[in-house]
Design a protein around this motif. Structure first.
Motif, PDB file in Angstrom:
ATOM      1  N   PRO A  12      -2.997   4.179   9.526  1.00  0.00           N
ATOM      2  CA  PRO A  12      -4.271   4.888   9.668  1.00  0.00           C
ATOM      3  C   PRO A  12      -5.390   4.349   8.782  1.00  0.00           C
ATOM      4  CG  PRO A  12      -2.453   6.452   9.529  1.00  0.00           C
ATOM      5  CD  PRO A  12      -1.889   5.111   9.186  1.00  0.00           C
ATOM      6  N   VAL A  13      -5.072   3.453   7.856  1.00  0.00           N
ATOM      7  CA  VAL A  13      -6.066   2.868   6.964  1.00  0.00           C
ATOM      8  C   VAL A  13      -6.383   1.450   7.428  1.00  0.00           C
ATOM      9  CG1 VAL A  13      -6.589   2.178   4.589  1.00  0.00           C
ATOM     10  CG2 VAL A  13      -5.269   4.258   5.021  1.00  0.00           C
ATOM     11  N   LEU A  14      -7.648   1.202   7.725  1.00  0.00           N
ATOM     12  CA  LEU A  14      -8.082  -0.147   8.087  1.00  0.00           C
ATOM     13  C   LEU A  14      -8.228  -0.980   6.819  1.00  0.00           C
ATOM     14  CD1 LEU A  14      -9.398  -2.327   9.976  1.00  0.00           C
ATOM     15  CD2 LEU A  14     -11.593  -1.178   9.500  1.00  0.00           C
ATOM     16  N   LEU A  98       6.225  -8.702   9.076  1.00  0.00           N
ATOM     17  CA  LEU A  98       6.370  -9.986   8.395  1.00  0.00           C
ATOM     18  C   LEU A  98       5.569  -9.989   7.096  1.00  0.00           C
ATOM     19  CD1 LEU A  98       7.445 -12.880   8.314  1.00  0.00           C
ATOM     20  CD2 LEU A  98       5.467 -13.579   9.674  1.00  0.00           C
ATOM     21  N   LEU A  99       4.414  -9.359   7.100  1.00  0.00           N
ATOM     22  CA  LEU A  99       3.619  -9.252   5.872  1.00  0.00           C
ATOM     23  C   LEU A  99       4.373  -8.464   4.805  1.00  0.00           C
ATOM     24  CD1 LEU A  99       0.166  -8.481   7.520  1.00  0.00           C
ATOM     25  CD2 LEU A  99       0.979 -10.690   6.664  1.00  0.00           C
ATOM     26  N   VAL A 100       5.054  -7.396   5.233  1.00  0.00           N
ATOM     27  CA  VAL A 100       5.879  -6.614   4.299  1.00  0.00           C
ATOM     28  C   VAL A 100       7.021  -7.475   3.773  1.00  0.00           C
ATOM     29  CG1 VAL A 100       7.379  -4.598   4.058  1.00  0.00           C
ATOM     30  CG2 VAL A 100       5.278  -4.424   5.403  1.00  0.00           C
ATOM     31  N   ALA A 101       7.654  -8.228   4.657  1.00  0.00           N
ATOM     32  CA  ALA A 101       8.772  -9.090   4.245  1.00  0.00           C
ATOM     33  C   ALA A 101       8.329 -10.093   3.198  1.00  0.00           C
ATOM     34  CB  ALA A 101       9.354  -9.809   5.464  1.00  0.00           C
ATOM     35  N   ASP A 166       1.507  -1.374   2.629  1.00  0.00           N
ATOM     36  CA  ASP A 166       0.632  -1.299   1.461  1.00  0.00           C
ATOM     37  C   ASP A 166      -0.609  -2.092   1.866  1.00  0.00           C
ATOM     38  OD1 ASP A 166      -0.755  -1.971  -0.932  1.00  0.00           O
ATOM     39  OD2 ASP A 166       1.053  -1.614  -2.111  1.00  0.00           O
ATOM     40  N   VAL A 167      -1.625  -1.398   2.344  1.00  0.00           N
ATOM     41  CA  VAL A 167      -2.726  -2.057   3.042  1.00  0.00           C
ATOM     42  C   VAL A 167      -3.367  -3.167   2.207  1.00  0.00           C
ATOM     43  CG1 VAL A 167      -4.999  -1.749   4.084  1.00  0.00           C
ATOM     44  CG2 VAL A 167      -3.194  -0.071   4.503  1.00  0.00           C
ATOM     45  N   GLU A 168      -3.735  -2.867   0.979  1.00  0.00           N
ATOM     46  CA  GLU A 168      -4.424  -3.874   0.170  1.00  0.00           C
ATOM     47  C   GLU A 168      -3.563  -5.104  -0.053  1.00  0.00           C
ATOM     48  OE1 GLU A 168      -6.910  -4.323  -4.026  1.00  0.00           O
ATOM     49  OE2 GLU A 168      -5.931  -2.429  -3.520  1.00  0.00           O
ATOM     50  N   ARG A 169      -2.312  -4.890  -0.440  1.00  0.00           N
ATOM     51  CA  ARG A 169      -1.440  -6.031  -0.721  1.00  0.00           C
ATOM     52  C   ARG A 169      -1.059  -6.762   0.563  1.00  0.00           C
ATOM     53  NH1 ARG A 169       3.372  -3.796  -4.132  1.00  0.00           N
ATOM     54  NH2 ARG A 169       3.861  -6.016  -4.350  1.00  0.00           N
TER      55      ARG A 169
END
Length: 204
Positions: A12-14, A98-101, A166-169
């Motif tokens: 929900p966070v852009l 993949l970004l989380v990984a 974790d949107v920013e990271r």
């Protein structure tokens, strides 16, 4: 000045990120908790980092393709595809798992999963891969499973971790991966970049 722009709306966070591809200046990363207001505020949010008149200075784009909310993910992918087509620049579409990984620095093949209330579990397998750009690869595409037990039945020896955004990271990971692709001159046509939503209400 040439820029790399990254968009992430798999939650929900852009998240919007901007990186200079020429000067050693800090990244700009902003978060916009828009929820269902994304459709009316997406362009305004992007322009808060890079005004529309400066979009011709974009050299490359990156967008998180999901899994995520159907409408939110689709909107940012459509915007990224349109900009890439009109500006004739590369577009990197990267799965949000993949970004989380990458952020978790997975040591071996691992299930990343996200529970959907009353619907099941969306999960895929990720792990290190020296041949892959950035050293991490998707080994099993995310799809909907009945529950965590179904994951263990499919790949019984793999650990299961939550794919928590974790949107920013994750935007930083998206910028990093796309910058690596830019440095290596990896082609990235916009046409194959599509949103990934395993429970989409209509075919994509």
């Amino acid at each position: 000045m040439s820029w790399l722009l990254a968009l992430h709306s798999s939650s929900p966070v852009l998240g919007v990120g901007l990186r200079s591809l020429e000067d050693d200046i800090p990244d700009q990363v902003r978060q916009f908790p828009l929820g269902r207001d994304l459709s009316g505020a997406l362009l305004e949010s992007v322009e808060s980092l890079l005004p529309a008149q400066s979009w011709p200075a974009l050299a490359r784009l990156a967008v998180a393709t999901g899994p995520g909310g159907f409408t939110g993910t689709r909107l940012t992918v459509v915007l990224a595809r349109t900009l890439a087509q009109q500006l004739e620049i590369p577009l990197d579409g990267v799965g949000s798992f993949l970004l989380v990984a990458r952020r978790l620095h997975l040591a071996g093949p691992t299930w990343l999963s996200q529970a959907l209330p009353r619907r099941g579990v969306v999960a895929g397998v990720y792990g290190p891969c020296p041949e892959a750009l950035g050293g991490m690869a998707q080994r099993r595409e995310p799809r909907l499973y009945e529950d965590s037990e179904a994951l263990r039945a499919a790949e019984p020896d793999l650990p299961v971790l939550a794919a928590e955004v974790d949107v920013e990271r994750d935007v930083v990971q998206l910028l990093d991966l796309s910058a690596e692709a830019h440095a290596a001159a990896v082609p990235a046509p916009w046409q194959p970049v599509l949103p990934l939503y395993p429970t989409a209400p209509v075919p994509l």
